[in-house]
Enzyme design. Structure first.
Site, PDB file in Angstrom:
ATOM      1  N   ARG A  25      -5.377 -24.785   8.686  1.00  0.00           N
ATOM      2  CA  ARG A  25      -4.708 -25.039   9.983  1.00  0.00           C
ATOM      3  C   ARG A  25      -5.596 -24.592  11.141  1.00  0.00           C
ATOM      4  NH1 ARG A  25      -1.655 -21.302  12.937  1.00  0.00           N
ATOM      5  NH2 ARG A  25      -0.001 -22.161  14.274  1.00  0.00           N
ATOM      6  N   GLY A 106     -14.189 -18.875  -3.078  1.00  0.00           N
ATOM      7  CA  GLY A 106     -14.816 -17.637  -3.537  1.00  0.00           C
ATOM      8  C   GLY A 106     -16.273 -17.842  -3.912  1.00  0.00           C
ATOM      9  N   THR A 130     -10.310 -15.784  -1.606  1.00  0.00           N
ATOM     10  CA  THR A 130     -10.107 -15.427  -3.015  1.00  0.00           C
ATOM     11  C   THR A 130      -9.286 -14.148  -3.086  1.00  0.00           C
ATOM     12  OG1 THR A 130     -11.167 -14.534  -5.015  1.00  0.00           O
ATOM     13  CG2 THR A 130     -12.460 -14.398  -3.009  1.00  0.00           C
ATOM     14  N   ASP A 132      -9.559 -11.988  -5.232  1.00  0.00           N
ATOM     15  CA  ASP A 132     -10.330 -10.934  -5.902  1.00  0.00           C
ATOM     16  C   ASP A 132     -11.036  -9.964  -4.951  1.00  0.00           C
ATOM     17  OD1 ASP A 132      -9.660 -12.062  -8.337  1.00  0.00           O
ATOM     18  OD2 ASP A 132     -11.444 -13.332  -8.389  1.00  0.00           O
ATOM     19  N   ARG A 167       9.437   4.182 -21.714  1.00  0.00           N
ATOM     20  CA  ARG A 167       8.362   3.580 -22.503  1.00  0.00           C
ATOM     21  C   ARG A 167       7.028   3.691 -21.775  1.00  0.00           C
ATOM     22  NH1 ARG A 167      11.157  -2.104 -23.539  1.00  0.00           N
ATOM     23  NH2 ARG A 167      12.104  -1.755 -25.573  1.00  0.00           N
ATOM     24  N   LYS A 218       7.457  14.267 -19.042  1.00  0.00           N
ATOM     25  CA  LYS A 218       7.228  12.966 -18.389  1.00  0.00           C
ATOM     26  C   LYS A 218       7.339  11.872 -19.449  1.00  0.00           C
ATOM     27  CE  LYS A 218       3.826  10.793 -15.290  1.00  0.00           C
ATOM     28  NZ  LYS A 218       4.580  10.552 -14.074  1.00  0.00           N
ATOM     29  N   GLU A 227      -8.402  -7.200 -15.451  1.00  0.00           N
ATOM     30  CA  GLU A 227      -8.759  -8.098 -16.563  1.00  0.00           C
ATOM     31  C   GLU A 227     -10.204  -7.915 -17.022  1.00  0.00           C
ATOM     32  OE1 GLU A 227      -8.888 -12.336 -15.707  1.00  0.00           O
ATOM     33  OE2 GLU A 227      -9.175 -11.924 -13.595  1.00  0.00           O
ATOM     34  N   ARG A 248       4.461  -1.541 -24.299  1.00  0.00           N
ATOM     35  CA  ARG A 248       4.697  -2.964 -24.011  1.00  0.00           C
ATOM     36  C   ARG A 248       3.621  -3.519 -23.073  1.00  0.00           C
ATOM     37  NH1 ARG A 248      10.098  -4.574 -25.438  1.00  0.00           N
ATOM     38  NH2 ARG A 248      10.155  -3.596 -27.484  1.00  0.00           N
ATOM     39  N   GLN A 256       0.036 -13.828  -9.318  1.00  0.00           N
ATOM     40  CA  GLN A 256      -0.771 -13.072  -8.340  1.00  0.00           C
ATOM     41  C   GLN A 256      -1.456 -13.965  -7.317  1.00  0.00           C
ATOM     42  OE1 GLN A 256      -3.034  -9.726 -10.626  1.00  0.00           O
ATOM     43  NE2 GLN A 256      -2.368 -11.229 -12.112  1.00  0.00           N
TER      44      GLN A 256
HETATM   45  O1  F6P Z   1     -10.887 -16.024  -8.711  1.00  0.00           O
HETATM   46  C1  F6P Z   1      -9.517 -15.970  -8.697  1.00  0.00           C
HETATM   47  C2  F6P Z   1      -8.963 -15.765 -10.078  1.00  0.00           C
HETATM   48  O2  F6P Z   1      -7.555 -15.724  -9.975  1.00  0.00           O
HETATM   49  C3  F6P Z   1      -9.480 -14.542 -10.837  1.00  0.00           C
HETATM   50  O3  F6P Z   1      -8.864 -13.336 -10.478  1.00  0.00           O
HETATM   51  C4  F6P Z   1      -9.207 -14.936 -12.266  1.00  0.00           C
HETATM   52  O4  F6P Z   1     -10.069 -14.253 -13.129  1.00  0.00           O
HETATM   53  C5  F6P Z   1      -9.479 -16.413 -12.261  1.00  0.00           C
HETATM   54  O5  F6P Z   1      -9.311 -16.843 -10.914  1.00  0.00           O
HETATM   55  C6  F6P Z   1      -8.580 -17.239 -13.144  1.00  0.00           C
HETATM   56  O6  F6P Z   1      -9.000 -18.556 -13.066  1.00  0.00           O
HETATM   57  P1  F6P Z   1      -8.178 -19.822 -13.584  1.00  0.00           P
HETATM   58  O7  F6P Z   1      -7.001 -20.003 -12.680  1.00  0.00           O
HETATM   59  O8  F6P Z   1      -9.144 -20.944 -13.486  1.00  0.00           O
HETATM   60  O9  F6P Z   1      -7.743 -19.479 -14.960  1.00  0.00           O
END
Ligand code: F6P
Length: 327
Positions: A25, A106, A130, A132, A167, A218, A227, A248, A256
């Site tokens: 925009r 990104g 991005t 990230d 848990r 606790k 990840e 779990r 996200q």
């Molecule tokens: O770069 C953004 C992102 O969400 C990363 O955090 C993640 O590793 C990746 O993209 C996942 O990519 P895709 O949606 O192609 O699985």
């Protein structure tokens, strides 16, 4: 010194991020205000190669400021990784009379901008979009603030069941290289542990901490894992076998990346989009828009793409505070 720019193109590429629409925009309205024509390119470099291009006016971007995703859609294009694909894209840019391109995305997207410059001398400006926050030269990228809020909302909800059922939960968040989301959501969510690349904490110590804490009363424990460190499922299994407690796994995944952008992301996207167009008009291209401290700036693509290690000390300070406050 100004250059003769009459028509610009705009595309979004790679993983979508909340705030991309706000950036589109801003690019469109700033460009129109400055008397430029704007072309929207669909599906990132994939749509560029295919010539999926249409005219954008100020009215085409009404009511998108607060919408997640990207109206231009996005893709991770395999064809564009090849020089033949890049040459096709350059031809489409020339055939459509596009004098400069705004690329919102990104790391991979900005490397794409470098390729367009290399093979076709195309004028580009990158806008960091991005979740990230893993680009060099900028304090923030569009989307990272919203993503932390989304994770925090999930952590707060998980906390309810963690406390009720006493848990251990392992919650996996996005971030392969840079633990921005993990470390911020960890502190803001009051989690007991945050595992991320660069953190030397090992699972045996985590397991022994959990056992010790249990003897002191606790009974609930949330571990965030970025990840890039490992998967929630594998880590849960290991902690379960090390402690004998029920653990779990929760993988938050693509929630996200969605949702309405927060105020900081809308503001960042709006100022960055306008700055991108102003830079093009004043002849400054081949760079990415960045925010440093309170000011906007342009940084080299090389810095953005290859010097992207963020403030390790800040991450480690935030982590230490998280641990202290969870004690
Ligand atoms: O770069 C953004 C992102 O969400 C990363 O955090 C993640 O590793 C990746 O993209 C996942 O990519 P895709 O949606 O192609 O699985």
């Amino acid at each position: 010194m100004g250059v003769d720019i009459r028509r610009i193109g705009v595309l979004t590429s790679g993983g979508d991020a909340p705030g991309m629409n706000a950036a589109i925009r801003s690019v469109v309205r700033t460009a129109v205000y400055k008397g430029l024509e704007v072309r929207g390119i669909m599906r990132g470099y994939e749509g560029l190669i295919a010539g999926e291009i249409f005219e954008l006016s100020s009215r085409s971007v009404s009511n998108i400021l607060g919408r997640g995703g990207t109206i231009l859609k996005t893709a991770r294009s395999r064809e564009f990784l090849t020089e033949a694909g890049q040459m096709k894209a350059v031809k489409v840019i020339r055939d459509n009379g596009i004098d400069a391109l705004v690329i919102i995305g990104g790391n991979g997207s900005l490397q794409g901008a470098m390729a367009l410059e290399r093979v076709g001398d195309v004028r580009t400006i990158g806008v960091p979009g991005t979740i990230d926050n893993d680009l060099g030269g900028t304090d923030y990228t569009i989307g990272c603030n919203t993503s932390v809020d989304t994770v925090l909302d999930a952590i707060d909800k998980i906390r309810d069941t963690v406390t009720s059922m006493e848990r251990v939960y392992v919650v996996e968040v996005m971030g392969r290289e840079e633990p921005y989301i993990a470390v911020r959501a960890g502190l803001a969510g009051g989690t007991e542990e945050v595992l991320y690349p660069g953190n030397t904490m090992d699972l045996k110590t985590v397991a022994s901490d959990i056992k010790k804490a249990k003897t002191k009363g606790k009974r609930s424990w949330i571990i965030i894992v970025a990840e890039g460190y490992g998967s929630a499922v594998a880590i849960s299994r290991e902690i379960e076998s090390l402690t004998g407690y029920e653990v779990r796994p929760v993988t938050l995944g693509h929630i996200q990346r969605g949702g309405s952008p927060t105020a900081p992301d809308r503001i960042l996207a709006s100022v960055m989009g306008a700055y991108a167009v102003e830079s093009i008009v004043s002849g400054k291209t081949g760079k990415m828009v960045a925010i440093k401290g309170h000011g906007l700036d342009l940084v080299d693509y090389k810095e953005a793409c290859f010097e992207r290690e963020k403030d390790k000390k800040l991450n480690s300070d935030l982590y230490s505070t998280t641990k202290l406050l969870a004690s």
